[in-house]
Enzyme design. Structure first.
Site, PDB file in Angstrom:
ATOM      1  N   HIS A 159     -20.112 -89.765  44.166  1.00  0.00           N
ATOM      2  CA  HIS A 159     -19.502 -91.028  44.622  1.00  0.00           C
ATOM      3  C   HIS A 159     -18.285 -90.769  45.511  1.00  0.00           C
ATOM      4  CE1 HIS A 159     -22.037 -93.863  42.460  1.00  0.00           C
ATOM      5  NE2 HIS A 159     -21.976 -93.095  41.400  1.00  0.00           N
ATOM      6  N   GLU A 201     -21.023-104.485  44.129  1.00  0.00           N
ATOM      7  CA  GLU A 201     -21.917-104.421  45.302  1.00  0.00           C
ATOM      8  C   GLU A 201     -22.318-105.820  45.776  1.00  0.00           C
ATOM      9  OE1 GLU A 201     -22.259-102.594  42.584  1.00  0.00           O
ATOM     10  OE2 GLU A 201     -22.955-100.560  43.043  1.00  0.00           O
ATOM     11  N   TRP A 212     -21.422 -95.257  29.192  1.00  0.00           N
ATOM     12  CA  TRP A 212     -22.004 -96.367  29.964  1.00  0.00           C
ATOM     13  C   TRP A 212     -23.515 -96.372  29.922  1.00  0.00           C
ATOM     14  CZ3 TRP A 212     -24.965 -96.353  34.574  1.00  0.00           C
ATOM     15  CH2 TRP A 212     -25.139 -95.102  35.196  1.00  0.00           C
ATOM     16  N   GLU A 269     -23.146 -89.762  37.950  1.00  0.00           N
ATOM     17  CA  GLU A 269     -24.162 -89.829  39.006  1.00  0.00           C
ATOM     18  C   GLU A 269     -23.853 -88.883  40.178  1.00  0.00           C
ATOM     19  OE1 GLU A 269     -25.724 -94.370  38.504  1.00  0.00           O
ATOM     20  OE2 GLU A 269     -23.856 -94.141  39.613  1.00  0.00           O
ATOM     21  N   ASP A 300     -15.031 -94.671  45.931  1.00  0.00           N
ATOM     22  CA  ASP A 300     -16.481 -94.525  45.789  1.00  0.00           C
ATOM     23  C   ASP A 300     -17.058 -94.161  47.155  1.00  0.00           C
ATOM     24  OD1 ASP A 300     -19.249 -94.818  44.759  1.00  0.00           O
ATOM     25  OD2 ASP A 300     -18.235 -95.823  43.098  1.00  0.00           O
TER      26      ASP A 300
HETATM   27  C1  ACM Z   1     -21.658 -96.065  36.393  1.00  0.00           C
HETATM   28  O1  ACM Z   1     -22.097 -97.190  36.189  1.00  0.00           O
HETATM   29  N1  ACM Z   1     -22.155 -95.291  37.350  1.00  0.00           N
HETATM   30  C2  ACM Z   1     -20.558 -95.534  35.608  1.00  0.00           C
END
Ligand code: ACM
Length: 509
Positions: free
Chosen positions: A215, A426, A349, A282, A144
């Site tokens: 990411h 996180e 998701w 994202e 990430d």
């Molecule tokens: C995600 O939660 N960005 C897959």
């Protein structure tokens, strides 16, 4: 004696007038039987106890293994300790006949080891915890913006540089607090071989995730040529120290494709799983819009916009994996940008919508909607929850999670391979914090994906919570730092660390 099994088996007959029987490990007989395979599938099993011992007949070796997990529960919580603590007390098993098989073939748990590294021993421990809950897919989020965790021989800087960040924000969002210690770590190739082999012994598939093209800041920090060097000084980028979505994404070039083919060649050597996760979530497109090189690439490919450029990027790896006998899985953003390559699957998701669209277009789906099964979301209202983020999702809420939306036809529903619960880390900087967010909710999740539960409104939540009484004792024996029903223990709180709670009920989409 303990009959409060979690996940609940499909069929359980218990005769209290017979038994309990003395238990001896050397009187456990196991075998694989084609008749059980035909009736219950390769993960199904029949377990019977009697005065002569215990018999576990599996549809396959996996079925035998899941039957052994049931036997462990029947022996009582101390069977979950690493050593016998009362050798003077004979173990007993009740008189039972169990016939059991899972509802879904994909019963997954995702662990994000990029935001906070979990050392290898912690990962092996998690595999034990998954096995005890009959979960069979470990989705390993290895890369990430904030860290790259897999040694790649041909690109050593990915681990040497990409595995370390200078400091970490303590808490969520715009918290002003920092842990000023460098953070990081990575798994060597031998570590990963060990993790994969340990998982295989437990009939768990490890699905590695290499997240592209977003990411990816940790990779760009290691190899600046991977970034959009005509719009940002990629040589000055470091492994990201913030949480969120970095704007620094991979350059959509042929050279980037070749680089990641090299990465994935090593990934395929280490991970035998059919599915390989390439992320795809994202990916901000600002840099691609601003980059002359990206624009030229888009025009050369005859693509209408930057979403289509991402589609091209993802489809490349779908075809590349298919040529090697593997299948791509990605987050539901991979549906944007002009269609999926044949055989690609979607991890849904952002609610159910992506998964439903994928199923309707003939693609397989793993349901992991954020509002339901994101384990970073807080478990209760109030200031005592450590670093509270997201919606309130209680143990009961997770028990009411339904992986298959009722709108799907039977043929579309058959595309839902299963579901997984996702632990983003996180605000989980230690294995203890991962335990707290993950348990007890993962026990509810395990029952949802294994047992044939009725529709959510008809589920016996009270019965489940009563059985959890026995299960907490098992989690205690396993040494899991779960959230107790009454709320966090004093040392589980994190006063002063800001979270980012969201209000109201989570949207059902
Ligand atoms: C995600 O939660 N960005 C897959």
């Amino acid at each position: 004696m303990d009959l409060d099994l979690i996940p609940a088996p499909r069929h359980l007959a218990h005769d209290p007038a017979r038994g309990p029987y003395p238990f001896r490990e050397d009187a456990v007989r196991t075998r694989v039987d084609p008749g059980v395979a035909a009736r219950l599938g390769p993960e199904g099993y029949r377990l019977t106890t009697g005065p002569d011992g215990v018999e576990i007949v599996g549809g396959g070796e996996a079925g035998v293994f899941w039957g052994r997990q049931t036997l462990r529960q029947l022996l009582g919580p101390d069977a979950f300790r690493k050593a016998r603590i009362h050798p003077d007390r004979p173990l007993t098993v009740p008189h039972v006949v169990v016939e059991d098989a899972p509802r879904f073939g994909w019963r997954g748990f995702m662990l994000d080891v990029a935001r906070h590294f979990m050392p290898k021993d912690g990962v092996l421990r998690y595999l034990d915890l998954l096995a005890a809950h009959k979960l069979n897919v470990f989705h390993f989020h290895l890369t990430d913006d904030q860290g790259w965790r897999i040694e790649i021989e041909r690109y050593p800087r990915l681990a040497e540089v990409g595995a370390w960040r200078a400091r970490s924000r303590l808490g969520s969002g715009a918290s002003p607090l920092w842990d000023e210690r460098p953070h990081g770590g990575y798994y060597t190739r031998d570590d990963l071989r060990e993790i994969v082999a340990y998982a295989a012994e437990r009939h768990i598939a490890v699905v590695p995730e290499i997240d592209v093209p977003g990411h990816s800041q940790a990779a760009i920090a290691a190899y600046p040529e991977l970034g959009n060097a005509d719009v940002v000084d990629t040589a000055a980028l470091t492994v990201w120290t913030d949480w969120g979505i970095s704007p620094n994404v991979l350059a959509p070039t042929e050279a980037t494709l070749r680089f990641y083919e090299g990465v994935l060649e090593e990934v395929l050597e280490l991970f035998p799983s059919t599915f390989v996760h390439i992320g795809g979530d994202e990916c901000p497109k600002e840099q691609w819009r601003a980059s002359a090189a990206a624009r030229a690439q888009r025009e050369r490919l005859g693509l209408a916009d930057e979403d289509a450029l991402q589609g091209w990027f993802v489809r490349h790896f779908g075809a590349w994996l298919a040529e090697r006998g593997r299948r791509l899985i990605g987050w539901d953003e991979i549906l944007e940008g002009g269609g999926l390559s044949p055989g690609a699957a979607v991890a849904s998701w952002r609610g159910y919508a992506g998964g439903m669209a994928a199923a309707r277009s003939g693609h397989d789906v793993v349901m992991c909607p954020e509002p339901h099964v994101y384990l970073d979301h807080r478990q209760a209202e109030g200031p005592d929850e450590p670093v509270p983020i997201g919606y309130v999702r209680t143990l009961e809420d997770v028990y009411r999670f339904e992986p298959v939306p009722s709108e799907l036809t039977a043929a579309e529903a058959a595309r839902v391979l299963g579901a997984q619960a996702n632990a983003w880390t996180e605000v989980m900087e230690t294995p203890q914090r991962v335990d707290y967010q993950t348990f007890p909710r993962l026990a509810a999740f395990a029952e949802v994906v294994w047992s044939d539960l009725p529709a959510p409104a008809a589920r016996d939540v009270d019965g489940f919570l009563r059985r959890m009484g026995a299960h907490y004792a098992r989690l205690d024996a396993l040494g899991v730092d779960y959230r107790p029903p009454g709320g966090p223990r004093p040392w589980q709180r994190r006063p002063g660390l800001p979270g980012r709670p969201r209000d109201g009920a989570p949207p059902i989409v």
